[in-house]
Write a protein that holds these residues in place. Structure first.
Motif, PDB file in Angstrom:
ATOM      1  N   THR A   1      -8.743   2.663  -4.106  1.00  0.00           N
ATOM      2  CA  THR A   1      -7.803   3.326  -3.926  1.00  0.00           C
ATOM      3  C   THR A   1      -8.908   4.500  -3.212  1.00  0.00           C
ATOM      4  O   THR A   1     -10.581   4.645  -3.544  1.00  0.00           O
ATOM      5  CB  THR A   1      -8.096   4.379  -6.074  1.00  0.00           C
ATOM      6  N   PHE A   2      -7.925   5.141  -2.302  1.00  0.00           N
ATOM      7  CA  PHE A   2      -9.263   5.874  -0.946  1.00  0.00           C
ATOM      8  C   PHE A   2      -8.491   7.390  -1.705  1.00  0.00           C
ATOM      9  O   PHE A   2      -7.319   7.158  -1.623  1.00  0.00           O
ATOM     10  CB  PHE A   2      -8.818   5.309   0.511  1.00  0.00           C
ATOM     11  N   ASP A   3      -9.746   7.832  -1.598  1.00  0.00           N
ATOM     12  CA  ASP A   3      -9.256   9.384  -1.430  1.00  0.00           C
ATOM     13  C   ASP A   3     -10.293  10.475  -0.765  1.00  0.00           C
ATOM     14  O   ASP A   3     -11.170  10.651  -0.819  1.00  0.00           O
ATOM     15  CB  ASP A   3     -10.097   9.774  -3.193  1.00  0.00           C
TER      16      ASP A   3
ATOM     17  N   ALA B   1       0.788  -1.389  -0.019  1.00  0.00           N
ATOM     18  CA  ALA B   1      -0.280  -0.254  -0.054  1.00  0.00           C
ATOM     19  C   ALA B   1       1.635   1.504  -0.146  1.00  0.00           C
ATOM     20  O   ALA B   1       1.729   1.306   0.250  1.00  0.00           O
ATOM     21  CB  ALA B   1      -0.858  -0.065   0.971  1.00  0.00           C
ATOM     22  N   PHE B   2       0.360   2.351  -0.900  1.00  0.00           N
ATOM     23  CA  PHE B   2       1.127   3.917  -0.400  1.00  0.00           C
ATOM     24  C   PHE B   2       0.509   5.214  -0.687  1.00  0.00           C
ATOM     25  O   PHE B   2      -0.954   4.056  -1.231  1.00  0.00           O
ATOM     26  CB  PHE B   2       2.049   3.072  -1.546  1.00  0.00           C
ATOM     27  N   ASP B   3       0.829   5.692  -0.360  1.00  0.00           N
ATOM     28  CA  ASP B   3       0.141   7.034  -0.459  1.00  0.00           C
ATOM     29  C   ASP B   3       1.099   8.436  -1.444  1.00  0.00           C
ATOM     30  O   ASP B   3       2.050   7.828  -1.839  1.00  0.00           O
ATOM     31  CB  ASP B   3      -0.977   7.155   0.448  1.00  0.00           C
ATOM     32  N   ASP B   4       0.228   9.123  -2.192  1.00  0.00           N
ATOM     33  CA  ASP B   4       0.764  10.186  -2.161  1.00  0.00           C
ATOM     34  C   ASP B   4       1.389  10.931  -2.538  1.00  0.00           C
ATOM     35  O   ASP B   4       1.819  12.445  -2.743  1.00  0.00           O
ATOM     36  CB  ASP B   4       0.267  10.389  -4.512  1.00  0.00           C
ATOM     37  N   GLY B   5       0.859  11.019  -1.408  1.00  0.00           N
ATOM     38  CA  GLY B   5       1.249  12.333  -0.461  1.00  0.00           C
ATOM     39  C   GLY B   5       0.278  13.523   0.389  1.00  0.00           C
ATOM     40  O   GLY B   5       0.408  14.529   0.617  1.00  0.00           O
ATOM     41  N   ARG B   6      -0.793  13.439  -1.181  1.00  0.00           N
ATOM     42  CA  ARG B   6      -2.085  14.206  -1.193  1.00  0.00           C
ATOM     43  C   ARG B   6      -2.829  14.082  -0.948  1.00  0.00           C
ATOM     44  O   ARG B   6      -4.202  14.933  -1.071  1.00  0.00           O
ATOM     45  CB  ARG B   6      -1.766  15.053  -2.725  1.00  0.00           C
ATOM     46  N   GLY B   7      -3.540  13.017   0.376  1.00  0.00           N
ATOM     47  CA  GLY B   7      -4.193  12.499   0.163  1.00  0.00           C
ATOM     48  C   GLY B   7      -5.304  11.737  -0.893  1.00  0.00           C
ATOM     49  O   GLY B   7      -6.132  10.371  -0.424  1.00  0.00           O
ATOM     50  N   ARG B   8      -4.202  10.661  -1.719  1.00  0.00           N
ATOM     51  CA  ARG B   8      -4.476   9.728  -2.305  1.00  0.00           C
ATOM     52  C   ARG B   8      -3.671   8.360  -1.863  1.00  0.00           C
ATOM     53  O   ARG B   8      -2.958   8.498  -1.992  1.00  0.00           O
ATOM     54  CB  ARG B   8      -4.386   9.670  -3.973  1.00  0.00           C
ATOM     55  N   ILE B   9      -4.815   7.504  -1.690  1.00  0.00           N
ATOM     56  CA  ILE B   9      -4.490   5.881  -0.838  1.00  0.00           C
ATOM     57  C   ILE B   9      -4.715   5.007  -1.411  1.00  0.00           C
ATOM     58  O   ILE B   9      -5.793   4.394  -2.324  1.00  0.00           O
ATOM     59  CB  ILE B   9      -5.105   5.774   0.706  1.00  0.00           C
ATOM     60  N   TYR B  10      -3.462   3.642  -2.027  1.00  0.00           N
ATOM     61  CA  TYR B  10      -3.863   2.661  -3.177  1.00  0.00           C
ATOM     62  C   TYR B  10      -2.965   1.421  -2.004  1.00  0.00           C
ATOM     63  O   TYR B  10      -2.214   1.457  -1.417  1.00  0.00           O
ATOM     64  CB  TYR B  10      -2.816   2.486  -4.014  1.00  0.00           C
ATOM     65  N   VAL B  11      -4.231   0.995  -1.542  1.00  0.00           N
ATOM     66  CA  VAL B  11      -4.098  -0.966  -1.005  1.00  0.00           C
ATOM     67  C   VAL B  11      -4.526  -1.390  -2.147  1.00  0.00           C
ATOM     68  O   VAL B  11      -5.011  -2.051  -3.119  1.00  0.00           O
ATOM     69  CB  VAL B  11      -4.851  -0.560  -0.184  1.00  0.00           C
ATOM     70  N   ASP B  12      -3.506  -2.791  -2.139  1.00  0.00           N
ATOM     71  CA  ASP B  12      -3.241  -3.614  -2.938  1.00  0.00           C
ATOM     72  C   ASP B  12      -3.875  -5.180  -2.349  1.00  0.00           C
ATOM     73  O   ASP B  12      -2.760  -5.495  -1.144  1.00  0.00           O
ATOM     74  CB  ASP B  12      -2.082  -4.141  -3.996  1.00  0.00           C
ATOM     75  N   MET B  13      -4.419  -5.690  -1.920  1.00  0.00           N
ATOM     76  CA  MET B  13      -5.082  -6.696  -2.043  1.00  0.00           C
ATOM     77  C   MET B  13      -5.980  -8.169  -2.831  1.00  0.00           C
ATOM     78  O   MET B  13      -6.629  -6.546  -3.198  1.00  0.00           O
ATOM     79  CB  MET B  13      -5.347  -7.382  -0.409  1.00  0.00           C
TER      80      MET B  13
END
Ligand SMILES: [Fe+2]
Length: 174
Positions: free
Chosen positions: A113-115, A71-83
């Protein structure tokens, strides 16, 4: 039930699958967990420097989340979780109230993807594989960061299955 979680530079993400515990059922000798076909998947997103009151909840249609690849985020509020995620219940030993077990049919590696800049509780899901897989493993140097490679155990249902050695692959609903 929570089975795994994900960490990024700025967030911790807790996926909750629709398996619930009922204290009266447990006291009466029933199974600890029961599958709830009418409940959504839940995702709690906690800022790394936050506390319980800061958790924000997101929902996705009923399904079963597997183990986190990364998982990672772009530092601007978008989060990506792979599972991997499937439409059914992999924990067949925790059936729903009528004893049935919705069969897992997809089990695809999925990117959620979480925003955090948007209101509401919805999130995007997009498949990362077109084959069934689980037990992912990433490179530890890239945990919580953008990455390119992950490793999974893939399932090919067209290959022979050794019933004698392994038993039935899943229980019947009859
Ligand atoms: Fe596990």
């Amino acid at each position: 039930m929570i089975h795994d979680f994900a960490v990024t530079e700025n967030y911790v993400i807790f996926p909750l699958m629709p398996l619930t515990a009922d204290i009266d059922q447990i006291k009466s000798g029933g199974r600890h967990f029961q599958w709830q076909p009418g409940l959504d998947q839940l995702f709690g997103v906690l800022p790394r420097n936050g506390e319980a009151a800061d958790v924000r909840w997101f929902t996705a249609p009923n399904g079963f989340q597997g183990h986190t690849l990364n998982a990672f985020d772009d530092g601007r509020g978008r989060i990506y979780v792979d599972m991997p995620v499937t439409s059914g219940n992999i924990f067949y030993f925790f059936p729903q109230a009528d004893g049935r077990v919705p069969l897992p049919e997809t089990l695809q590696m999925t990117r959620w993807t979480f925003d955090m800049n948007k209101t509401g509780n919805s999130l995007e899901a997009s498949p990362l594989t077109d084959f069934m897989c689980e037990f992912p493993r990433g490179d530890d140097r890239y945990m919580g960061k953008p990455y390119r490679h992950g490793f999974v155990i893939g399932f090919d249902p067209t290959r022979p299955y050794d019933f004698e050695k392994l038993g039935p692959p899943r229980p019947s609903n009859s």
